[in-house]
Design an enzyme around this catalytic site. Structure first.
Site: not given
Ligand code: GLU
Length: 404
Positions: A65, A68, A191, A243, A261
């Protein structure tokens, strides 16, 4: 001499280890579950591109994430603010990262949750970009942020793609609401590749510093995205980056940040520092326990909280020389420091005290280090008004701080 900064970072790591090993490694992407949970590293990048690191700084992991904000930056740079806002909002969701978080008009609430990030991925590259071109643009763009070529970890990619039913469902939903430009499968492919790019803490620190430096990578010197893009991205990171713990993070640490994550956290303090940490055990919000701890410590030790009141405007006046009666000495107003609104306001108040008339005045800016747009405007206007009152004003501005 060995840098005390490196030793200090090592001490921060040790004290965070002493505080315990709570948290759980993410297991919902099978490949992530295999990581050594005791890995721990921190890196810090300064505005001139110096990078300090301690702990397992060579260890590489997938960006997840933390990609992003950078994909969002690329979409903004490629399509403009208005076009991106049409597809993705900027409100904190208060939901988990993989929730169906859509506004009434079908827009994902923000680009930091999966549904918004999948939508954002498809907005990279030119408007007519194919899904493959968008993914290539993201890989090339994130590499420019890091200052080196980043590669996709094919095993993590395959592992996550094989278990991405939920992300597929999210993509179909946004597509049905007309906000996703690519076919859902293609957008989730791209993604997932974006999330599977491999980085280390140094990369995170440089990427964070590039955002904090108005889009200019401090190591390579490349202007990766325009400065306005970074302001937008950092604002969204500040409100939506951690988050569900964004409010807690902002009040304790006080820096725009993003976690992932895999166990990484990156934080950007505008104009000052970029931080990257890695430790795979996560708290109940999905944020790295030791990463958050390390950032809290760095912020409090080094005074990095964004909301900490900076020293403003108290020493704007370096000196004021009053004219003497026989006209040998001119009136002088000497300023110093950085001229932003609050500082220029103090300066203008000093100029306001000068009585109308034709006495000559010197405005000495030789100790002013810089001025922002409003500071320049205010000082120029002060000079214009003194001249209108009849004064002959000489501006000593050897560094051209009043020039555009
Ligand atoms: N690739 C992970 C997902 O889409 C990223 C989640 C994350 O790092 O919060 O579930």
């Amino acid at each position: 001499m060995r840098s005390p900064v490196t030793d200090y970072l090592g001490a921060v790591l040790r004290s965070c280890i002493d505080d315990g090993d709570e948290g759980e490694v993410a297991t919902y992407i099978p490949e992530l579950a295999a990581v050594d949970p005791d890995r721990f590293a921190v890196a810090l990048c300064t505005i001139d591109g110096t990078v300090y690191a301690a702990g397992d700084a060579e260890h590489r992991f997938t960006i997840q994430s933390m990609s992003k904000p950078f994909a969002y930056a690329l979409a903004l740079a490629d399509r403009g603010l208005e076009a991106v806002l049409e597809h993705v909002g900027v409100e904190p969701s208060g939901d988990a990262f993989n929730e169906i978080s859509l506004e009434d008009n079908g827009r994902p609430r923000n680009p930091m949750i999966n549904i918004g990030a999948i939508t954002t991925h498809a907005l990279t590259g030119p408007p007519d970009a194919t899904a493959e071109e968008s993914t290539a643009r993201v890989i090339e763009g994130l590499s420019a942020f890091a200052g080196r070529q980043l590669e996709v970890d094919q095993q993590v990619y395959a592992s996550e793609r094989a278990t991405s039913d939920r992300n597929m469902a999210l993509a179909y939903l946004v597509r049905a609401r007309g906000k996703l430009e690519d076919a859902p499968g293609d957008a989730v492919d791209g993604y997932t590749a974006q999330c599977s790019l491999v980085v280390d803490v140094r990369d995170l620190a440089v990427m964070a510093m590039t955002l904090a430096a108005g889009g200019r990578n401090p190591v390579t010197g490349e202007q990766v995205v325009p400065a306005w893009v970074c302001r937008q991205v950092l604002s969204v990171m500040a409100t939506c980056g951690m988050y569900d713990a964004a409010g807690d993070w902002m009040s304790h640490v006080g820096m725009p940040a993003k976690s992932g994550v895999s166990g990484g956290v990156l934080a950007s303090l505008p104009g000052q520092v970029g931080i990257g940490t890695f430790s795979p055990r996560l708290d109940r919000f999905g944020n790295s326990v030791r990463g958050v701890r390390a950032c809290e410590r760095l912020s409090s030790d080094m005074g990095l909280h964004l909301m900490q009141t900076p020293e403003v405007a108290s020493h704007v006046l370096y000196g004021v020389v009053d004219p003497d009666d026989d006209g040998d000495r001119m009136r002088e107003v000497k300023l110093q420091g950085v001229m932003h609104f609050a500082a220029a306001e103090v300066a203008l108040r000093e100029l306001e005290r000068i009585p109308e008339g034709d006495e000559p005045i010197v405005l000495d800016l030789s100790r002013v280090s810089s001025a922002n747009a409003v500071g320049r405007l205010m000082l120029r206007e002060g000079v214009r008004r003194l001249e209108r009152d009849g004064h002959a004003v000489r501006v000593d501005d050897p560094d051209g701080v009043l020039d555009d």
